[in-house]
Design a protein around this motif. Structure first.
Motif, PDB file in Angstrom:
ATOM      1  N   ASN A 221       0.820  -1.223   0.000  1.00 15.98           N
ATOM      2  CA  ASN A 221       0.000   0.000   0.000  1.00 15.98           C
ATOM      3  C   ASN A 221       0.851   1.270   0.000  1.00 15.98           C
ATOM      4  OD1 ASN A 221      -2.542  -1.219  -0.059  1.00 15.98           O
ATOM      5  ND2 ASN A 221      -2.599  -1.484   2.157  1.00 15.98           N
ATOM      6  N   ARG A 222       2.117   1.141   0.380  1.00 16.43           N
ATOM      7  CA  ARG A 222       3.006   2.300   0.363  1.00 16.43           C
ATOM      8  C   ARG A 222       3.669   2.496  -0.996  1.00 16.43           C
ATOM      9  NH1 ARG A 222       7.311   1.592   3.147  1.00 16.43           N
ATOM     10  NH2 ARG A 222       7.050  -0.505   4.006  1.00 16.43           N
ATOM     11  N   GLY A 223       3.477   1.537  -1.894  1.00 15.39           N
ATOM     12  CA  GLY A 223       4.088   1.639  -3.216  1.00 15.39           C
ATOM     13  C   GLY A 223       3.301   2.540  -4.141  1.00 15.39           C
ATOM     14  N   THR A 224       3.909   2.877  -5.269  1.00 18.24           N
ATOM     15  CA  THR A 224       3.256   3.755  -6.249  1.00 18.24           C
ATOM     16  C   THR A 224       2.809   2.988  -7.490  1.00 18.24           C
ATOM     17  OG1 THR A 224       5.414   4.289  -7.214  1.00 18.24           O
ATOM     18  CG2 THR A 224       4.580   5.763  -5.493  1.00 18.24           C
ATOM     19  N   PHE A 225       2.885   1.657  -7.426  1.00 17.36           N
ATOM     20  CA  PHE A 225       2.525   0.815  -8.559  1.00 17.36           C
ATOM     21  C   PHE A 225       1.147   0.188  -8.323  1.00 17.36           C
ATOM     22  CE2 PHE A 225       5.526  -1.086  -5.581  1.00 17.36           C
ATOM     23  CZ  PHE A 225       4.730  -2.056  -4.995  1.00 17.36           C
TER      24      PHE A 225
ATOM     25  N   GLU B 187      10.805  -1.995  -5.740  1.00 23.22           N
ATOM     26  CA  GLU B 187      11.164  -0.851  -6.574  1.00 23.22           C
ATOM     27  C   GLU B 187      12.426  -1.157  -7.384  1.00 23.22           C
ATOM     28  OE1 GLU B 187       9.357   1.600  -7.167  1.00 23.22           O
ATOM     29  OE2 GLU B 187       8.049   1.976  -5.444  1.00 23.22           O
ATOM     30  N   GLU B 188      13.389  -1.819  -6.747  1.00 20.99           N
ATOM     31  CA  GLU B 188      14.618  -2.210  -7.455  1.00 20.99           C
ATOM     32  C   GLU B 188      14.295  -3.143  -8.615  1.00 20.99           C
ATOM     33  OE1 GLU B 188      18.672  -4.850  -6.681  1.00 20.99           O
ATOM     34  OE2 GLU B 188      17.671  -3.939  -4.948  1.00 20.99           O
ATOM     35  N   ALA B 189      13.339  -4.060  -8.381  1.00 17.74           N
ATOM     36  CA  ALA B 189      12.950  -5.010  -9.437  1.00 17.74           C
ATOM     37  C   ALA B 189      12.368  -4.274 -10.641  1.00 17.74           C
ATOM     38  CB  ALA B 189      11.944  -6.015  -8.890  1.00 17.74           C
ATOM     39  N   PHE B 190      11.447  -3.350 -10.382  1.00 20.12           N
ATOM     40  CA  PHE B 190      10.851  -2.596 -11.490  1.00 20.12           C
ATOM     41  C   PHE B 190      11.899  -1.760 -12.223  1.00 20.12           C
ATOM     42  CE2 PHE B 190       6.580  -3.016  -9.325  1.00 20.12           C
ATOM     43  CZ  PHE B 190       5.960  -3.664 -10.379  1.00 20.12           C
ATOM     44  N   THR B 191      12.787  -1.130 -11.464  1.00 16.22           N
ATOM     45  CA  THR B 191      13.841  -0.314 -12.081  1.00 16.22           C
ATOM     46  C   THR B 191      14.759  -1.180 -12.928  1.00 16.22           C
ATOM     47  OG1 THR B 191      13.778   1.250 -10.247  1.00 16.22           O
ATOM     48  CG2 THR B 191      15.762   1.262 -11.609  1.00 16.22           C
ATOM     49  N   ALA B 192      15.099  -2.371 -12.439  1.00 20.00           N
ATOM     50  CA  ALA B 192      15.987  -3.282 -13.173  1.00 20.00           C
ATOM     51  C   ALA B 192      15.395  -3.677 -14.519  1.00 20.00           C
ATOM     52  CB  ALA B 192      16.264  -4.528 -12.336  1.00 20.00           C
ATOM     53  N   LEU B 193      14.067  -3.734 -14.593  1.00 17.42           N
ATOM     54  CA  LEU B 193      13.413  -4.150 -15.841  1.00 17.42           C
ATOM     55  C   LEU B 193      13.477  -3.083 -16.930  1.00 17.42           C
ATOM     56  CD1 LEU B 193      10.340  -6.113 -14.441  1.00 17.42           C
ATOM     57  CD2 LEU B 193      12.320  -7.049 -15.643  1.00 17.42           C
ATOM     58  N   ARG B 194      14.012  -1.924 -16.602  1.00 21.13           N
ATOM     59  CA  ARG B 194      14.262  -0.941 -17.663  1.00 21.13           C
ATOM     60  C   ARG B 194      15.431  -1.382 -18.542  1.00 21.13           C
ATOM     61  NH1 ARG B 194      13.888   4.082 -13.685  1.00 21.13           N
ATOM     62  NH2 ARG B 194      11.663   4.526 -13.760  1.00 21.13           N
TER      63      ARG B 194
ATOM     64  N   ASP C 156       8.691  -9.902   5.409  1.00 16.60           N
ATOM     65  CA  ASP C 156       9.651  -8.811   5.604  1.00 16.60           C
ATOM     66  C   ASP C 156      10.188  -8.249   4.281  1.00 16.60           C
ATOM     67  OD1 ASP C 156       9.475  -9.179   8.415  1.00 16.60           O
ATOM     68  OD2 ASP C 156      10.884 -10.850   8.268  1.00 16.60           O
ATOM     69  N   LEU C 157       9.562  -8.598   3.177  1.00 11.38           N
ATOM     70  CA  LEU C 157      10.024  -8.101   1.880  1.00 11.38           C
ATOM     71  C   LEU C 157      10.006  -6.574   1.862  1.00 11.38           C
ATOM     72  CD1 LEU C 157      10.837  -8.532  -1.100  1.00 11.38           C
ATOM     73  CD2 LEU C 157       8.388  -8.711  -1.638  1.00 11.38           C
ATOM     74  N   PRO C 158      11.165  -5.927   1.703  1.00  8.87           N
ATOM     75  CA  PRO C 158      11.179  -4.463   1.704  1.00  8.87           C
ATOM     76  C   PRO C 158      10.598  -3.881   0.416  1.00  8.87           C
ATOM     77  CG  PRO C 158      13.369  -5.384   2.186  1.00  8.87           C
ATOM     78  CD  PRO C 158      12.529  -6.486   1.630  1.00  8.87           C
ATOM     79  N   LEU C 159       9.899  -2.783   0.542  1.00  8.54           N
ATOM     80  CA  LEU C 159       9.374  -2.091  -0.633  1.00  8.54           C
ATOM     81  C   LEU C 159      10.514  -1.737  -1.592  1.00  8.54           C
ATOM     82  CD1 LEU C 159       6.918  -0.792  -2.063  1.00  8.54           C
ATOM     83  CD2 LEU C 159       7.350   1.276  -0.704  1.00  8.54           C
ATOM     84  N   GLU C 160      11.685  -1.449  -1.038  1.00 11.79           N
ATOM     85  CA  GLU C 160      12.838  -1.067  -1.866  1.00 11.79           C
ATOM     86  C   GLU C 160      13.243  -2.184  -2.831  1.00 11.79           C
ATOM     87  OE1 GLU C 160      12.380   1.359   1.540  1.00 11.79           O
ATOM     88  OE2 GLU C 160      12.751  -0.816   1.494  1.00 11.79           O
ATOM     89  N   PHE C 161      13.036  -3.442  -2.416  1.00  9.56           N
ATOM     90  CA  PHE C 161      13.375  -4.560  -3.301  1.00  9.56           C
ATOM     91  C   PHE C 161      12.428  -4.599  -4.499  1.00  9.56           C
ATOM     92  CE2 PHE C 161      16.022  -7.758  -0.666  1.00  9.56           C
ATOM     93  CZ  PHE C 161      16.685  -6.723  -0.026  1.00  9.56           C
TER      94      PHE C 161
END
Length: 205
Positions: free
Chosen positions: A47-51, A119-126, A112-117
């Protein structure tokens, strides 16, 4: 419009149907309570994500039960297929058919999956064709693709629920010629030992 979509694979928390390995040590009722808590913790993160994200539920006839519990404000989609591989493959194909360009899938065993992980996954897919997050037990807790390089073969012939899931999936990704970004390993909470390690880690924080 955001081109990102996250598929959150969940099960309806029924006694005897969730966290069965954990239930053998703590009982079915406690296992269900724990699974519900895990889902709430992960939803709090998402819920804290922007996706945009979908609750991809199993079994397919449990929508009303889940809505009674979690409410109507989430996007729900049934998992479709005979086994986990088919259900994940079909989830990606459905998301890409809705014109999402980057799709990431996670399970519900990593509270405990961090939101940052994510976000990193989505960024990596660029810049990569695929992204994967290995689990300590030999599986994976996250996998993602971009639409133009997605291959259904990634989910075929994998021995699910074994220690070689990550290794064999990585091999198929390489055979398909896909560039892969690998996230930091995390621990699934599947057994009483996993639970103890998590509790010890939290106490040490």
């Amino acid at each position: 419009m955001d081109d990102r979509c996250l598929l959150f694979f969940i099960k309806n928390p029924e006694k005897g149907k969730v966290k069965t390995r954990l239930a053998s040590a703590i009982g079915d009722e406690m296992a269900v309570k724990l699974y519900r808590r895990f889902l709430f913790e992960m939803l709090s993160t998402l819920n804290r994500g922007t996706f945009l994200f979908y609750l991809c539920f199993y079994p397919g006839d449990s929508l009303n039960d889940l809505k009674d519990w979690l409410g109507n404000h989430y996007l729900y989609a049934p998992q479709m297929g005979e086994n986990l591989g088919e259900r994940m493959k079909n989830g990606f194909m459905e998301a890409f058919s809705m014109n999402f360009k980057r799709v990431v899938l996670i399970g519900s065993d990593i509270p405990d999956l961090p939101l940052e992980f994510i976000e990193e996954a989505f960024t990596a897919l660029r810049n990569h064709d695929a992204v994967i997050g290995p689990a300590v037990d030999g599986g994976y807790y996250l996998i993602g693709f971009k639409n133009e390089t997605f291959s259904p073969k990634i989910f075929e012939g994998i021995p699910w629920s074994t220690e070689s899931v990550f290794e064999k999936t990585l091999k198929v990704l390489e055979q398909e010629g896909l560039t892969v970004h690998t996230l930091q390993p995390l621990r699934d909470i599947d057994t009483i030992e996993d639970l103890r390690i998590r509790d010890l880690r939290k106490k040490g924080q």
